[in-house]
Design a protein around this motif. Sequence first.
Motif, PDB file in Angstrom:
ATOM      1  N   TRP A 127     -10.229  10.559   5.994  1.00 24.41           N
ATOM      2  CA  TRP A 127     -10.434   9.258   5.382  1.00 24.41           C
ATOM      3  C   TRP A 127      -9.230   8.749   4.609  1.00 24.41           C
ATOM      4  CZ3 TRP A 127     -15.376  11.531   2.933  1.00 24.41           C
ATOM      5  CH2 TRP A 127     -15.106  12.173   1.718  1.00 24.41           C
ATOM      6  N   THR A 128      -8.135   9.463   4.682  1.00 25.66           N
ATOM      7  CA  THR A 128      -6.879   8.872   4.231  1.00 25.66           C
ATOM      8  C   THR A 128      -6.131   8.286   5.428  1.00 25.66           C
ATOM      9  OG1 THR A 128      -6.776  10.560   2.529  1.00 25.66           O
ATOM     10  CG2 THR A 128      -4.795   9.258   2.875  1.00 25.66           C
ATOM     11  N   ILE A 129      -6.079   9.068   6.505  1.00 21.68           N
ATOM     12  CA  ILE A 129      -5.279   8.657   7.660  1.00 21.68           C
ATOM     13  C   ILE A 129      -5.845   7.396   8.328  1.00 21.68           C
ATOM     14  CG2 ILE A 129      -4.492   9.318   9.969  1.00 21.68           C
ATOM     15  CD1 ILE A 129      -3.100  11.025   8.052  1.00 21.68           C
ATOM     16  N   ILE A 130      -7.174   7.386   8.530  1.00 25.69           N
ATOM     17  CA  ILE A 130      -7.744   6.244   9.264  1.00 25.69           C
ATOM     18  C   ILE A 130      -7.531   4.921   8.522  1.00 25.69           C
ATOM     19  CG2 ILE A 130      -9.885   5.232  10.160  1.00 25.69           C
ATOM     20  CD1 ILE A 130     -10.716   7.991  11.034  1.00 25.69           C
ATOM     21  N   PRO A 131      -7.888   4.843   7.227  1.00 24.22           N
ATOM     22  CA  PRO A 131      -7.587   3.575   6.547  1.00 24.22           C
ATOM     23  C   PRO A 131      -6.089   3.292   6.504  1.00 24.22           C
ATOM     24  CG  PRO A 131      -8.938   4.987   5.137  1.00 24.22           C
ATOM     25  CD  PRO A 131      -8.606   5.784   6.349  1.00 24.22           C
ATOM     26  N   ALA A 132      -5.277   4.330   6.353  1.00 24.94           N
ATOM     27  CA  ALA A 132      -3.828   4.105   6.286  1.00 24.94           C
ATOM     28  C   ALA A 132      -3.348   3.461   7.575  1.00 24.94           C
ATOM     29  CB  ALA A 132      -3.091   5.416   6.036  1.00 24.94           C
ATOM     30  N   ALA A 133      -3.797   3.993   8.686  1.00 23.03           N
ATOM     31  CA  ALA A 133      -3.372   3.439   9.970  1.00 23.03           C
ATOM     32  C   ALA A 133      -3.874   2.010  10.122  1.00 23.03           C
ATOM     33  CB  ALA A 133      -3.898   4.315  11.107  1.00 23.03           C
ATOM     34  N   THR A 134      -5.130   1.790   9.731  1.00 25.91           N
ATOM     35  CA  THR A 134      -5.693   0.446   9.855  1.00 25.91           C
ATOM     36  C   THR A 134      -4.909  -0.558   9.017  1.00 25.91           C
ATOM     37  OG1 THR A 134      -7.803   1.595   9.923  1.00 25.91           O
ATOM     38  CG2 THR A 134      -7.870  -0.799   9.827  1.00 25.91           C
ATOM     39  N   MET A 135      -4.640  -0.180   7.768  1.00 26.11           N
ATOM     40  CA  MET A 135      -3.946  -1.108   6.876  1.00 26.11           C
ATOM     41  C   MET A 135      -2.535  -1.385   7.369  1.00 26.11           C
ATOM     42  SD  MET A 135      -6.322  -1.707   4.865  1.00 26.11           S
ATOM     43  CE  MET A 135      -5.592  -2.659   3.576  1.00 26.11           C
ATOM     44  N   LEU A 136      -1.908  -0.340   7.879  1.00 26.37           N
ATOM     45  CA  LEU A 136      -0.551  -0.519   8.370  1.00 26.37           C
ATOM     46  C   LEU A 136      -0.554  -1.458   9.574  1.00 26.37           C
ATOM     47  CD1 LEU A 136       2.042   0.626   7.304  1.00 26.37           C
ATOM     48  CD2 LEU A 136       2.014   2.309   9.157  1.00 26.37           C
ATOM     49  N   PHE A 137      -1.539  -1.262  10.443  1.00 24.93           N
ATOM     50  CA  PHE A 137      -1.666  -2.147  11.598  1.00 24.93           C
ATOM     51  C   PHE A 137      -1.836  -3.592  11.139  1.00 24.93           C
ATOM     52  CE2 PHE A 137      -4.655  -4.538  14.221  1.00 24.93           C
ATOM     53  CZ  PHE A 137      -3.875  -4.698  15.354  1.00 24.93           C
ATOM     54  N   LEU A 138      -2.741  -3.766  10.173  1.00 22.27           N
ATOM     55  CA  LEU A 138      -3.018  -5.101   9.672  1.00 22.27           C
ATOM     56  C   LEU A 138      -1.752  -5.733   9.090  1.00 22.27           C
ATOM     57  CD1 LEU A 138      -5.635  -6.668   9.552  1.00 22.27           C
ATOM     58  CD2 LEU A 138      -5.960  -5.851   7.220  1.00 22.27           C
ATOM     59  N   ALA A 139      -1.013  -4.915   8.357  1.00 20.50           N
ATOM     60  CA  ALA A 139       0.206  -5.408   7.723  1.00 20.50           C
ATOM     61  C   ALA A 139       1.180  -5.919   8.777  1.00 20.50           C
ATOM     62  CB  ALA A 139       0.843  -4.310   6.883  1.00 20.50           C
ATOM     63  N   ILE A 140       1.340  -5.147   9.846  1.00 21.35           N
ATOM     64  CA  ILE A 140       2.313  -5.539  10.862  1.00 21.35           C
ATOM     65  C   ILE A 140       1.785  -6.713  11.689  1.00 21.35           C
ATOM     66  CG2 ILE A 140       3.494  -4.724  12.935  1.00 21.35           C
ATOM     67  CD1 ILE A 140       3.475  -1.924  11.537  1.00 21.35           C
ATOM     68  N   TYR A 141       0.496  -6.630  12.007  1.00 21.30           N
ATOM     69  CA  TYR A 141      -0.151  -7.625  12.851  1.00 21.30           C
ATOM     70  C   TYR A 141      -0.008  -9.049  12.301  1.00 21.30           C
ATOM     71  CZ  TYR A 141      -4.092  -9.800  15.332  1.00 21.30           C
ATOM     72  OH  TYR A 141      -4.884 -10.618  16.076  1.00 21.30           O
ATOM     73  N   GLN A 142      -0.041  -9.175  10.959  1.00 22.10           N
ATOM     74  CA  GLN A 142      -0.057 -10.518  10.383  1.00 22.10           C
ATOM     75  C   GLN A 142       1.338 -11.098  10.170  1.00 22.10           C
ATOM     76  OE1 GLN A 142      -0.781 -10.516   6.099  1.00 22.10           O
ATOM     77  NE2 GLN A 142      -1.046  -8.342   6.323  1.00 22.10           N
ATOM     78  N   MET A 143       2.362 -10.253  10.287  1.00 19.61           N
ATOM     79  CA  MET A 143       3.702 -10.711   9.896  1.00 19.61           C
ATOM     80  C   MET A 143       4.159 -11.928  10.682  1.00 19.61           C
ATOM     81  SD  MET A 143       5.867  -7.295   9.197  1.00 19.61           S
ATOM     82  CE  MET A 143       5.342  -6.080   8.003  1.00 19.61           C
ATOM     83  N   ASN A 144       3.790 -11.946  11.959  1.00 21.61           N
ATOM     84  CA  ASN A 144       4.266 -13.019  12.808  1.00 21.61           C
ATOM     85  C   ASN A 144       3.744 -14.383  12.339  1.00 21.61           C
ATOM     86  OD1 ASN A 144       5.898 -13.648  14.936  1.00 21.61           O
ATOM     87  ND2 ASN A 144       4.154 -13.826  16.357  1.00 21.61           N
ATOM     88  N   THR A 145       2.458 -14.418  12.006  1.00 22.07           N
ATOM     89  CA  THR A 145       1.879 -15.675  11.533  1.00 22.07           C
ATOM     90  C   THR A 145       2.574 -16.121  10.255  1.00 22.07           C
ATOM     91  OG1 THR A 145      -0.219 -14.898  12.402  1.00 22.07           O
ATOM     92  CG2 THR A 145      -0.288 -16.800  10.946  1.00 22.07           C
ATOM     93  N   TRP A 146       2.754 -15.184   9.354  1.00 16.32           N
ATOM     94  CA  TRP A 146       3.417 -15.496   8.087  1.00 16.32           C
ATOM     95  C   TRP A 146       4.802 -16.080   8.347  1.00 16.32           C
ATOM     96  CZ3 TRP A 146       2.658 -16.416   3.159  1.00 16.32           C
ATOM     97  CH2 TRP A 146       3.695 -16.247   2.247  1.00 16.32           C
ATOM     98  N   ALA A 147       5.517 -15.435   9.260  1.00 18.40           N
ATOM     99  CA  ALA A 147       6.867 -15.908   9.560  1.00 18.40           C
ATOM    100  C   ALA A 147       6.824 -17.316  10.142  1.00 18.40           C
ATOM    101  CB  ALA A 147       7.547 -14.943  10.518  1.00 18.40           C
ATOM    102  N   ASP A 148       5.844 -17.570  11.008  1.00 14.92           N
ATOM    103  CA  ASP A 148       5.716 -18.917  11.582  1.00 14.92           C
ATOM    104  C   ASP A 148       5.485 -19.965  10.502  1.00 14.92           C
ATOM    105  OD1 ASP A 148       6.139 -18.339  14.184  1.00 14.92           O
ATOM    106  OD2 ASP A 148       4.015 -18.100  14.713  1.00 14.92           O
ATOM    107  N   VAL A 149       4.640 -19.635   9.555  1.00  7.14           N
ATOM    108  CA  VAL A 149       4.257 -20.636   8.563  1.00  7.14           C
ATOM    109  C   VAL A 149       5.298 -20.781   7.468  1.00  7.14           C
ATOM    110  CG1 VAL A 149       2.410 -21.428   7.053  1.00  7.14           C
ATOM    111  CG2 VAL A 149       1.866 -20.015   9.007  1.00  7.14           C
ATOM    112  N   LYS A 150       5.935 -19.684   7.078  1.00 10.12           N
ATOM    113  CA  LYS A 150       6.784 -19.756   5.889  1.00 10.12           C
ATOM    114  C   LYS A 150       8.258 -19.436   6.132  1.00 10.12           C
ATOM    115  CE  LYS A 150       3.537 -20.521   2.680  1.00 10.12           C
ATOM    116  NZ  LYS A 150       3.490 -21.633   1.747  1.00 10.12           N
ATOM    117  N   MET A 151       8.571 -18.869   7.287  1.00 10.15           N
ATOM    118  CA  MET A 151       9.967 -18.457   7.456  1.00 10.15           C
ATOM    119  C   MET A 151      10.707 -19.152   8.595  1.00 10.15           C
ATOM    120  SD  MET A 151       9.267 -14.466   6.596  1.00 10.15           S
ATOM    121  CE  MET A 151      10.927 -13.819   6.705  1.00 10.15           C
TER     122      MET A 151
END
Lengths: 296, 608
Positions: A127-151
């Motif tokens: 229960w450390t690894i699974i949330p860690a992987a999920t959160m990391l995925f989420l972090a990377i997954y959203q970067m593109n949208t953020w870059a589109d809107v703000k960068m």
Amino acid sequence: MDHDNRDRNAGSGGSPPGKTPGDSWADGLPKGRRWSGIAWSLLFLLVPVLGTATFVIAPYYDHWLPKDVSVHGKSIDGLFYFILVLTGVVFLATELILFWFMWKYDAAASSKPATYIQGSHTLEVVWTIIPAATMLFLAIYQMNTWADVKMRRPRMAPSVEVVARQFEWRLRYPGRDETLGTEDDLFVVNDLHVPIDEDFLVQLKSMDVLHSFFLPNLRIKQDAVPGMKIPVWFKATETGTYDIVCAEVCGWGHYKMKGRVTVESRADFNRWLARIEAEQKATQRGPEEIPMAAAD
Amino acid sequence: MSTVTQPHAPPKDTAHHDHVATRGSTSLSTFLSTYVFSKDHKVIGLQFLFSTLVWFLIGGLLALAVRWQVAWPWSDVPVLGKLFAQHGGQMAPEFYTMLFTMHASVMIFLVIIPILAGAFGNFLIPLMIGADDMAFPTLNMLSYWFMWPAFFFFGASFFVEGGAAAGGWTSYPPLSTSTVSAPGSGMGQTLWLLGLTMVGVSSMLGSVNYMTTIILMRAPGMTMFRLPMTIWAMFITAILQAFALPVLTAAGFMQLTDRLIGTGFFSPEGNIINNAMSGAGGGQPILWQHLFWFYSHPAVYIMILPAMGMVSDILTTFARKPLFGYRPMVYSIAGIAGLGFIVWGHHMFISGMNPALGITFMVATMMIALPSAVKTFNWLGTIWGGRIHYTTAMLFAISFVSMFIIGGLSGIFMAATPVDIFIHDTYFIVAHFHYVLFAGTAMGVWAGIYYWFPKMFGRTMNEFWGKVHFFLTFMFLNGTFFTMHILGAVGFPRRLADAYHYETFHHLQPLNAFMTWCAMGMVATQIIFAINFFWSMFRGPIAGRNPWNANTLEWTAPSPPGHGNFDFQPVVYRGPYEFSVPGCEKDHLMQTDPPHPAEAAAAAAAHA
Ligand code: HEM
Ligand SMILES: [Cu+2]
Ligand SMILES: [Cu+2]
């Protein structure tokens, strides 16, 4: 608490709760009634049940994300739903487990002692690894949208300058020469017009305190900061008139710092610009009458 | 530490107790030194408790006034309307901005922070580590008395010209630095800054004391990894305070000098406010946000970690089970504290800060959700396979877990930068922090009060009314705050005196009215708590030393403990959570019980 445990020597000898052989397990605490354990666990069952119900019902009563009329808004909303499902699953799972444990491990329901266990190395890792992987995925997954809107700012001159001020939005269109800060600039207050299906670049400024340029239907929000020129861009996809809200407290009149944004066809937009131009010429209204933030 | 062999330590010198006994002599100075300027950590703890509960009431009433305006804008305010009748009985918008500013400021700086560290920290730390008092009793006394200037400054600011501060509890410049920008930016804002500084002084004195006490004054045998979670949480909170607070204090002084002598740290070039040039220029408003959140993000953990510690202890006692994953629990608190220093920028995603920097803060913020998840899973693990007793304290503790799940999960939406563009400064945020601060911390505080009340006053609180209090608070709080998520999804902005004139939000009034009804119910419910509290203080059943059959050291002392706390020198033989050890005839082994033959075998088997 009528159970007696006033052993003056508790400090040195502990207090025997009195387990006599053959007796069911006694922990020295008053034994509650089974129905009350059931009632309390059902109360906690209400959390996932009503919680989920609220989110399911709200959209039917139009208590939900306002209509999105922008290109990037689609991916913001997509991300919102993705996180909603993800957190929804975790919410349901953990709250239901909590309910189930409360129901099952009620002291009144059993005469056995509690399980003596101090933890589990395996579980901790899982229960450390699974949330860690999920959160990391989420972090990377959203970067593109953020870059589109703000960068990834479109390469173009600003379509309009928005200057926030207690308690209104002052807009300045570049006029025929398509350059801000020249003679033919057009001035409008609180009434933003935007051509549909075109990249639109706002240059956001404030002349006094912080404000926030919030266009709910275009999924845009950006603080306006005195001393800074902040670019904001979007592409509108549906004609209509929508709200401009100030989302950063800016004084007593913050609540009424309201504007409107009209999304229209290129032709309508040009007609509107021409009308503003004509009006401005007629009244000789110019920059002197409308104090703008200090020159660039 | 393992060399301790003496199972029955001799009674301690009881000279301290004589001191208490002499209070019968009606000397005023003895009265003052015992009850007013006391250096006894327990008295100081209770002083903090009573003061903060009074401010909790004030903060709650301010919240009701906020809710009134949100639900029924510009309608006459009942009762209170007559007190501040500017426009008949209706509220002026500047009055509304002051209300939400002072509601949050009071709740954060005069309630949550001092009730956790000041009241519970003071009362529990020496008792739970087996010390007779804090390391620096005089500093401790001062840490309480430095709260009084803060009480005064905050309280007085309501009565100065222009009213109390009205720039939000975050106090963003230039609104807060320019005295002409809003009525509340006058004297009220100056007093707010002074009050904040005083709270800081108090916290700093406290945290130095807690760190020293926990490091140096543990009873024989009390190793760091035998400390109860409450103490671990207090310890790490104290470290957080000590590192984060200087930044806020410095920032506060910068804002003060900006206001008073025009230093211009936060005021940009050529700013025109109210048609007048404002500020010297050369400054940057966003700088304040960095400094403020560098403190205030760690501060949100200062506002919840101690409650997490208390909840962990209460869960084990009433599940009669060892804490699941003691070490992971300690490490995750430490992890939260460490990461807590590098996530402050998640409050500033759309502030105009470099968006690339936003990505860094986003990743750090995603990571800080991890230790929180680990803690939640371990709490669930703790009650799994237990023998749960549904006492009032336990119900509040379980609700902490249940509600913290909601607050933690909503945090993920806001950590996702693109989603935050839409929900920042909406009621989604308001929902989030009330789930962690009110449904979390405040429920944890109630759990702590019901649980340690017997130690504080020697009597137990009434369980029946305790449960009524729990049930109603639980229902009303979810009615008030859960629905805020929905408002947030519509984009309903916070801090607006009236949002219904916007097309996007005009249909949200009925939902807001429902929430306000729930909020009123929630505040009214606290009358039950207040009556139970005071009635039980004098009339409740006598508790004895260890009414819950718990293991930690405070339960070996008399209830309430006398001056000097223990009548025996406590000697510690084990960790705090030895419940239901197999092969042991008792269901719990206190930390001071002599070693038991069943233990070693059980401990070896229990590490799955
Ligand atoms: C543990 C107790 C509480 C704490 C620590 C707390 C803290 C806060 C904080 C930090 C804010 C944000 C204000 C800002 O950023 O300007 C806030 C806003 C608010 N709180 Fe609380 N709160 C507590 C209890 C309550 C209660 C009991 C109610 C309702 C009865 C309530 C209703 C509100 C409302 C309506 C707002 C939004 C005001 C606005 O921004 O428009 N709070 N609170
Ligand atoms: Cu505003
Ligand atoms: Cu934060």
